[in-house]
Scaffold this active site. Structure first.
Site, PDB file in Angstrom:
ATOM      1  N   ASP A   1     -54.000 -80.955   8.791  1.00  0.00           N
ATOM      2  CA  ASP A   1     -54.025 -79.506   8.523  1.00  0.00           C
ATOM      3  C   ASP A   1     -53.001 -79.075   7.486  1.00  0.00           C
ATOM      4  O   ASP A   1     -52.516 -77.939   7.503  1.00  0.00           O
ATOM      5  CB  ASP A   1     -53.798 -78.697   9.823  1.00  0.00           C
ATOM      6  CG  ASP A   1     -54.862 -78.993  10.861  1.00  0.00           C
ATOM      7  OD1 ASP A   1     -56.003 -79.279  10.470  1.00  0.00           O
ATOM      8  OD2 ASP A   1     -54.540 -78.936  12.067  1.00  0.00           O
TER       9      ASP A   1
ATOM     10  N   LYS B   1     -55.282 -79.911   2.856  1.00  0.00           N
ATOM     11  CA  LYS B   1     -55.991 -80.871   1.988  1.00  0.00           C
ATOM     12  C   LYS B   1     -57.252 -80.248   1.409  1.00  0.00           C
ATOM     13  O   LYS B   1     -57.574 -80.432   0.239  1.00  0.00           O
ATOM     14  CB  LYS B   1     -56.385 -82.128   2.794  1.00  0.00           C
ATOM     15  CG  LYS B   1     -55.204 -82.884   3.376  1.00  0.00           C
ATOM     16  CD  LYS B   1     -55.672 -84.013   4.266  1.00  0.00           C
ATOM     17  CE  LYS B   1     -56.330 -83.588   5.552  1.00  0.00           C
ATOM     18  NZ  LYS B   1     -55.446 -82.884   6.513  1.00  0.00           N
TER      19      LYS B   1
ATOM     20  N   GLY C   1     -61.100 -80.622  10.063  1.00  0.00           N
ATOM     21  CA  GLY C   1     -61.589 -79.275   9.769  1.00  0.00           C
ATOM     22  C   GLY C   1     -60.828 -78.782   8.560  1.00  0.00           C
ATOM     23  O   GLY C   1     -59.596 -78.682   8.596  1.00  0.00           O
ATOM     24  N   HIS C   2     -61.523 -78.549   7.465  1.00  0.00           N
ATOM     25  CA  HIS C   2     -60.869 -78.155   6.220  1.00  0.00           C
ATOM     26  C   HIS C   2     -61.373 -76.777   5.811  1.00  0.00           C
ATOM     27  O   HIS C   2     -62.573 -76.574   5.637  1.00  0.00           O
ATOM     28  CB  HIS C   2     -61.173 -79.180   5.119  1.00  0.00           C
ATOM     29  CG  HIS C   2     -60.743 -80.574   5.483  1.00  0.00           C
ATOM     30  ND1 HIS C   2     -61.056 -81.679   4.738  1.00  0.00           N
ATOM     31  CD2 HIS C   2     -60.017 -81.048   6.534  1.00  0.00           C
ATOM     32  CE1 HIS C   2     -60.538 -82.759   5.315  1.00  0.00           C
ATOM     33  NE2 HIS C   2     -59.911 -82.402   6.398  1.00  0.00           N
TER      34      HIS C   2
ATOM     35  N   GLN D   1     -57.066 -85.881   8.557  1.00  0.00           N
ATOM     36  CA  GLN D   1     -55.837 -86.007   9.358  1.00  0.00           C
ATOM     37  C   GLN D   1     -54.617 -86.165   8.434  1.00  0.00           C
ATOM     38  O   GLN D   1     -54.683 -85.731   7.305  1.00  0.00           O
ATOM     39  CB  GLN D   1     -55.937 -87.182  10.351  1.00  0.00           C
ATOM     40  CG  GLN D   1     -56.963 -86.978  11.462  1.00  0.00           C
ATOM     41  CD  GLN D   1     -58.393 -87.294  11.073  1.00  0.00           C
ATOM     42  OE1 GLN D   1     -58.672 -88.383  10.616  1.00  0.00           O
ATOM     43  NE2 GLN D   1     -59.292 -86.350  11.262  1.00  0.00           N
TER      44      GLN D   1
END
Ligand code: GDP
Ligand code: IMO
Ligand code: MG
Length: 425
Positions: free
Chosen positions: A20, A23, A47-48, A223
């Site tokens: 988080d 990225k 989750g981006h 990650q």
């Protein structure tokens, strides 16, 4: 910044903390000059979130390059794919107006399939661990069990799942992973796999061909290095290797094709789930940063734990990954603080002695006490001409000096264009 992406070579964008880091935003920014962006490990534990002109786009399995029409996207054999989640993500992004044609989206036949049994195992193990106070706080997406069954050579891969009759036969086979494939879940899994069929390819060969044609390729990490299954805070980690050395393998690319490795870190630190977190904050400071930074998980919505930037960990990650530069995200979130903490050493809390090396056992991690130094805070991270505040610039230089790696980009807001490039053409 175009110079960061080299024709015929790959640039790796990797989380340098506990995930988080931002990225997605940074990959999206660079992807405007990229030809192909690849995911190489993890699954929909990622989750981006990307903001463009007030519009929010979230990706879990598809690489963040998907927002740029000229950019192809690929999911490598190192990724664990829940077919239903990927199908739904493709449909959702299509609805949002993005081109998700199979000519542009490439998924390796050899990616491991996440089945209902993997998700059930993930939740069951977490429950069992919670009984003894050792829960990891996984995302519950079946990631660990899917990688475990790949290592056991049990898990079907997407290529198998699309073979006629394969899943029906598998469901009847008495295989432990067939548990959970009820008539209903079997039907929906088969449907999702058939939906994915036109996207499945030999992605390793496709990437090989694109690189030979001079494509600018990016690898989008999921990650962050401190969650690496070997080099992170084991056992409070995810189940894949995340370090730079493992990334090209996740897509079948020779490591000699990697030209550039960029570590992404926040100006502070966050962690979701359990495990060691030197420099963790509590109380009003923690809550204030969480609110200002909207530190709630993109995948599970959980509150992220908040801490000061850990320079000891960042320096170790720089050694293990070989970052050539750093992107420093979310500097705006710290605006207005008088003092900003930095973890500069670890002490053994039993003896009070400074630790020399990196903690390599769970017990060593339990006994860490961080040494925190304070840097001066700033009011506004950039002025009206988008120049970095001089005090923030000092903070950035302090990090560079500590880590021995240049900071090439300072992100000053969630929007694509909010940021300042440094040391880059
Ligand atoms: P990822 O998993 O590394 O892609 O990061 P996430 O997307 O899960 O979490 C990062 C969050 O911070 C997202 O909500 C981004 O929109 C947001 N973000 C990224 N960079 C910045 C920044 O510089 N400032 C602020 N305020 N938010 C940012
Ligand atoms: P992105 O790509 C933050 C964490 C989980 C848990 C541990 C193991 O968005 O940075 P898993 O489900 O992988 O077995 O969970 O890893 N975790 C993440 N934390 N960002 C992520 O991805 C994460 N993916 C996994 O919270 O502590
Ligand atoms: Mg995330």
């Amino acid at each position: 910044m175009r110079s960061m992406l080299v024709p015929g070579k790959a640039t790796c964008i990797l989380g340098a903390q506990f995930g988080d880091e931002g990225k997605g935003k940074f990959v999206d920014l660079l992807a405007q000059d990229a030809d192909l962006v690849c995911r190489v490990q993890g699954g929909n534990n990622a989750g981006h979130t990307i903001w463009v002109s007030g519009r929010k786009v979230v990706t879990h399995l598809l690489p963040s390059g998907v927002l740029h029409p000229q950019c192809e996207v690929a999911i490598g054999a190192g990724v664990v794919v829940d077919p239903l989640v990927l199908r739904d993500e493709i449909l959702r992004l299509k609805e949002q107006g993005f081109d998700l044609a199979p000519e542009r989206v490439h998924i390796d036949f050899r990616a491991t399939a996440i089945l209902p049994a993997h998700k059930a195992q993930d939740l069951k193990r977490e429950f069992e661990r919670s009984q003894s106070g050792t829960a990891i706080g996984t995302t519950g997406r079946g990631i660990g069990p899917a990688y475990a069954s790949r290592a056991h050579r049990d898990a079907p891969r997407l290529g198998e799942c699309i073979s006629p009759g394969y899943l029906e036969h598998f469901a009847q086979s008495g295989h432990p992973l067939a548990e959970g494939l009820t008539p209903e879940t079997l039907a929906e899994t088969m449907e999702a796999c058939q939906f994915l069929r036109p996207y499945l390819k030999d992605v390793a060969m496709l990437v090989h061909n694109r690189l030979n044609d001079g494509a600018r390729v990016m690898i989008e990490g999921a990650q962050g290095g401190l969650l690496d299954v070997a080099y992170g805070t084991y056992p409070y980690v995810t189940s894949s290797n995340l370090v730079a050395g493992s990334c090209p393998g996740g897509i079948g690319m020779p490591p000699t094709k990697v030209a550039n490795i960029i570590g992404v870190t926040k100006a502070y630190a966050t962690r979701v789930g359990h495990g060691p977190f030197p420099g963790e904050l509590t109380g009003a400071l923690e809550e204030g940063i969480r609110e200002r930074g909207h530190e709630f998980g993109s995948t599970t919505g959980r509150s992220r734990r908040i801490g000061w930037l850990d320079l000891v960990a960042l320096r170790y990650m720089a050694c293990v990954n070989g970052y050539q530069s750093l992107a420093l995200m979310k500097s705006d979130v710290l605006s207005g603080l008088t003092d900003i903490g930095l973890v500069t050493a670890y002490k053994d809390k039993r003896t009070g002695e400074l630790m020399n090396g990196w903690p390599m056992t769970a017990v060593a991690w339990e006994n860490i006490e961080p040494v925190i130094e304070f840097a001066q805070g700033w009011q506004q991270v950039v002025d009206s001409k988008n120049n970095l505040d001089p005090v923030c610039e000092q903070f950035v230089q302090r990090i560079e000096n500590w880590i021995g790696v240049p900071v090439s980009y300072v992100s000053t807001g969630a929007e694509r264009l909010e940021g300042v490039w440094r040391n880059v053409r």
